[in-house]
Design a protein around this motif. Structure first.
Motif, PDB file in Angstrom:
ATOM      1  N   ARG A  55      33.573  51.813  47.785  1.00  0.00           N
ATOM      2  CA  ARG A  55      33.218  51.130  49.038  1.00  0.00           C
ATOM      3  C   ARG A  55      31.777  50.627  48.999  1.00  0.00           C
ATOM      4  O   ARG A  55      31.489  49.490  49.404  1.00  0.00           O
ATOM      5  N   SER A  56      30.882  51.462  48.499  1.00  0.00           N
ATOM      6  CA  SER A  56      29.468  51.067  48.481  1.00  0.00           C
ATOM      7  C   SER A  56      29.198  49.962  47.477  1.00  0.00           C
ATOM      8  O   SER A  56      28.298  49.146  47.678  1.00  0.00           O
ATOM      9  N   GLU A  57      29.949  49.920  46.378  1.00  0.00           N
ATOM     10  CA  GLU A  57      29.736  48.893  45.367  1.00  0.00           C
ATOM     11  C   GLU A  57      30.394  47.566  45.751  1.00  0.00           C
ATOM     12  O   GLU A  57      29.832  46.495  45.517  1.00  0.00           O
ATOM     13  N   VAL A  58      31.568  47.632  46.355  1.00  0.00           N
ATOM     14  CA  VAL A  58      32.300  46.407  46.709  1.00  0.00           C
ATOM     15  C   VAL A  58      31.692  45.744  47.933  1.00  0.00           C
ATOM     16  O   VAL A  58      31.571  44.522  48.009  1.00  0.00           O
ATOM     17  N   GLY A  59      31.292  46.551  48.920  1.00  0.00           N
ATOM     18  CA  GLY A  59      30.766  45.987  50.153  1.00  0.00           C
ATOM     19  C   GLY A  59      31.873  45.387  50.988  1.00  0.00           C
ATOM     20  O   GLY A  59      32.981  45.924  51.063  1.00  0.00           O
ATOM     21  N   CYS A  60      31.598  44.261  51.623  1.00  0.00           N
ATOM     22  CA  CYS A  60      32.597  43.581  52.451  1.00  0.00           C
ATOM     23  C   CYS A  60      33.572  42.830  51.557  1.00  0.00           C
ATOM     24  O   CYS A  60      33.176  41.980  50.760  1.00  0.00           O
ATOM     25  N   ILE A  61      34.841  43.138  51.685  1.00  0.00           N
ATOM     26  CA  ILE A  61      35.857  42.524  50.812  1.00  0.00           C
ATOM     27  C   ILE A  61      35.974  41.021  51.059  1.00  0.00           C
ATOM     28  O   ILE A  61      36.405  40.270  50.166  1.00  0.00           O
ATOM     29  N   ASP A  62      35.547  40.558  52.242  1.00  0.00           N
ATOM     30  CA  ASP A  62      35.666  39.128  52.557  1.00  0.00           C
ATOM     31  C   ASP A  62      34.782  38.258  51.682  1.00  0.00           C
ATOM     32  O   ASP A  62      34.977  37.031  51.636  1.00  0.00           O
ATOM     33  N   ARG A  63      33.815  38.850  50.997  1.00  0.00           N
ATOM     34  CA  ARG A  63      32.951  38.035  50.126  1.00  0.00           C
ATOM     35  C   ARG A  63      33.655  37.614  48.848  1.00  0.00           C
ATOM     36  O   ARG A  63      33.146  36.783  48.100  1.00  0.00           O
ATOM     37  N   PHE A  64      34.841  38.192  48.576  1.00  0.00           N
ATOM     38  CA  PHE A  64      35.635  37.801  47.411  1.00  0.00           C
ATOM     39  C   PHE A  64      36.782  36.914  47.882  1.00  0.00           C
ATOM     40  O   PHE A  64      37.640  37.366  48.641  1.00  0.00           O
ATOM     41  N   PRO A  65      36.850  35.659  47.446  1.00  0.00           N
ATOM     42  CA  PRO A  65      37.916  34.761  47.920  1.00  0.00           C
ATOM     43  C   PRO A  65      39.305  35.163  47.435  1.00  0.00           C
ATOM     44  O   PRO A  65      40.303  34.813  48.057  1.00  0.00           O
ATOM     45  N   ASP A  66      39.382  35.893  46.316  1.00  0.00           N
ATOM     46  CA  ASP A  66      40.675  36.366  45.817  1.00  0.00           C
ATOM     47  C   ASP A  66      40.442  37.608  44.964  1.00  0.00           C
ATOM     48  O   ASP A  66      39.298  37.976  44.674  1.00  0.00           O
ATOM     49  N   TYR A  67      41.547  38.245  44.555  1.00  0.00           N
ATOM     50  CA  TYR A  67      41.411  39.501  43.813  1.00  0.00           C
ATOM     51  C   TYR A  67      40.781  39.292  42.439  1.00  0.00           C
ATOM     52  O   TYR A  67      40.150  40.201  41.885  1.00  0.00           O
ATOM     53  N   LYS A  68      40.913  38.098  41.876  1.00  0.00           N
ATOM     54  CA  LYS A  68      40.344  37.834  40.557  1.00  0.00           C
ATOM     55  C   LYS A  68      38.826  37.946  40.579  1.00  0.00           C
ATOM     56  O   LYS A  68      38.208  38.384  39.604  1.00  0.00           O
ATOM     57  N   ARG A  69      38.216  37.542  41.688  1.00  0.00           N
ATOM     58  CA  ARG A  69      36.757  37.653  41.801  1.00  0.00           C
ATOM     59  C   ARG A  69      36.332  39.115  41.853  1.00  0.00           C
ATOM     60  O   ARG A  69      35.288  39.484  41.306  1.00  0.00           O
ATOM     61  N   LEU A  70      37.129  39.949  42.523  1.00  0.00           N
ATOM     62  CA  LEU A  70      36.824  41.378  42.563  1.00  0.00           C
ATOM     63  C   LEU A  70      36.944  41.992  41.175  1.00  0.00           C
ATOM     64  O   LEU A  70      36.091  42.783  40.750  1.00  0.00           O
ATOM     65  N   VAL A  71      37.995  41.631  40.457  1.00  0.00           N
ATOM     66  CA  VAL A  71      38.188  42.134  39.092  1.00  0.00           C
ATOM     67  C   VAL A  71      37.029  41.705  38.207  1.00  0.00           C
ATOM     68  O   VAL A  71      36.514  42.480  37.395  1.00  0.00           O
ATOM     69  N   SER A  72      36.593  40.463  38.376  1.00  0.00           N
ATOM     70  CA  SER A  72      35.467  39.962  37.596  1.00  0.00           C
ATOM     71  C   SER A  72      34.190  40.702  37.954  1.00  0.00           C
ATOM     72  O   SER A  72      33.386  41.039  37.079  1.00  0.00           O
ATOM     73  N   TRP A  73      33.985  40.991  39.244  1.00  0.00           N
ATOM     74  CA  TRP A  73      32.803  41.715  39.688  1.00  0.00           C
ATOM     75  C   TRP A  73      32.768  43.112  39.074  1.00  0.00           C
ATOM     76  O   TRP A  73      31.697  43.652  38.777  1.00  0.00           O
ATOM     77  N   ALA A  74      33.940  43.700  38.863  1.00  0.00           N
ATOM     78  CA  ALA A  74      34.011  45.023  38.240  1.00  0.00           C
ATOM     79  C   ALA A  74      33.854  44.963  36.723  1.00  0.00           C
ATOM     80  O   ALA A  74      33.793  46.008  36.074  1.00  0.00           O
ATOM     81  N   GLY A  75      33.782  43.752  36.156  1.00  0.00           N
ATOM     82  CA  GLY A  75      33.642  43.613  34.705  1.00  0.00           C
ATOM     83  C   GLY A  75      34.924  43.925  33.964  1.00  0.00           C
ATOM     84  O   GLY A  75      34.899  44.251  32.770  1.00  0.00           O
TER      85      GLY A  75
END
Length: 366
Positions: free
Chosen positions: A240-260
């Motif tokens: 939760r602390s690393e992801v922050g607000c989920i709305d800042r990622f337009p899709d799940y691929k951006r979240l996966v990319s943010w996680a490396g």
């Protein structure tokens, strides 16, 4: 309307701030790109007030993300409604490649980049999330320190060729056994110091765990994450602390990319192939996802099936990354849709909040 807008635009100033631990340097630039003021100020409450007194809510400020020394200035200006941009230092190449490196030059370059809207901006979590991130990372540092001390105890026991009959060297009976050992004066001193440190660190970790439980029980996103198999209370708060607000990622691929966890892409002409994961983005988030996989593949048939299929074809390492990728995808939809994990059994979240799992208690070991 246009002339009025032009006059309003001319009031705006772009301010580049080179952050230092004790001293900062500011360069103030007008809309034409002329430096109209330059000054230094202390990185403390008085110095920050001095800078803020020279600014209005129509001005813009840019600073680099340098360690944690930027947070006080950022929060102070944000509270005064002064627009602040946090620049990614790894992507601010104009500064990194400059032949002349001084605080004055760096501040001017930052102001020029802001004026031209060329700043590679960092995401800044809300203050409460930054506090949570500091809390879970503080816990990780305590666990690392405890592991180091425990290794010292193991070293002394092994040095004397001793073997404890109990499985847990730091259980109640094992501690009694350790305190009764007949050792040389120096080894006895070091062992007693180690055991005292372990006891002290255990107490500190328990106090941090109580605060983690309290904050986790109040956060709806954490409760959603806890419904996913393999995610305990510590990992949920960390994610939760690393992801922050989920709305800042337009899709799940951006979240996966943010996680490396996204595969790297190599392209030359018409030839394109993918390689290993990028390992860019949040190192802590990537570590947390991989840790969650270890429990998920044991207790969730969905993740276990994916892991077993891929491990036979591509090896265990690739299988772990693939399951972490899938879990990140599911987390994205859970948080963006405000839905619990569909395969979660009733009461799972409350049980996790009541009892922190062993994996959460052991935390980071490396």
């Amino acid at each position: 309307m246009q002339p009025e807008a032009g006059r309003e635009a001319k009031k705006m100033k772009d301010v580049g701030v080179d952050i230092g631990k004790w001293r900062c340097r500011a360069a103030v630039m007008d809309p034409e790109g002329t430096v109209i003021d330059e000054f230094a100020f202390n990185n403390d409450a008085e110095g920050i007030r001095d800078l803020a007194s020279r600014l209005t809510t129509e001005d813009r400020v840019v600073m680099e993300s340098t360690g944690s020394v930027w947070t006080n200035l950022y929060d102070a200006l944000d509270e005064r409604k002064v627009p602040v941009v946090l620049a990614n230092p790894l992507k601010t190449r104009a500064i990194a490649s400059a032949r002349i490196k001084t605080d004055k030059v760096d501040a001017r370059i930052l102001a020029h980049l802001l004026r031209g809207d060329l700043v590679a901006e960092c995401y800044v979590s809300p203050r409460e999330l930054r506090e949570i991130r500091a809390l879970v990372r503080h816990r990780a540092s305590l666990v690392r320190a405890r592991t180091t001390v425990k290794n010292g105890v193991h070293a002394i026991v092994d040095q004397h060729g001793l073997r404890c009959e109990y499985s847990d060297l730091f259980g109640k009976r094992s501690l009694e056994w350790l305190r009764s050992l007949d050792l040389g004066a120096l080894d006895r001193l070091m062992l007693d110091n180690h055991l005292g440190q372990v006891e002290s660190l255990n107490g500190q970790i328990r106090r941090v765990d109580e605060e983690i439980r309290r904050r986790a029980s109040l956060d709806e996103d954490v409760r959603l994450l806890l419904s996913l198999t393999g995610v305990d209370i510590y990992m949920a708060l960390l994610i939760r602390s690393e992801v922050g607000c989920i709305d800042r990622f337009p899709d799940y691929k951006r979240l996966v990319s943010w996680a490396g966890l996204a595969p790297s892409i190599h392209q030359s002409g018409t030839v394109e192939y993918s390689g290993g994961i990028t390992r860019q983005g949040s190192r802590m988030l990537r570590w947390a996802m991989v840790e969650c996989v270890q429990a998920a593949v044991r207790y969730d048939p969905r993740f276990r099936g994916l892991y077993e299929r891929l491990s036979r074809r591509r090896g265990a390492g690739c299988a772990v990354v693939a399951v972490a990728h899938e879990m990140a995808r599911i987390m994205y939809f859970m948080l963006s849709r405000n839905e619990s994990y569909r395969d979660a059994d009733g009461g799972l979240v409350e049980r996790k909040l009541k009892n922190m799992s062993k994996r959460a208690y052991d935390g980071l070991r490396n």
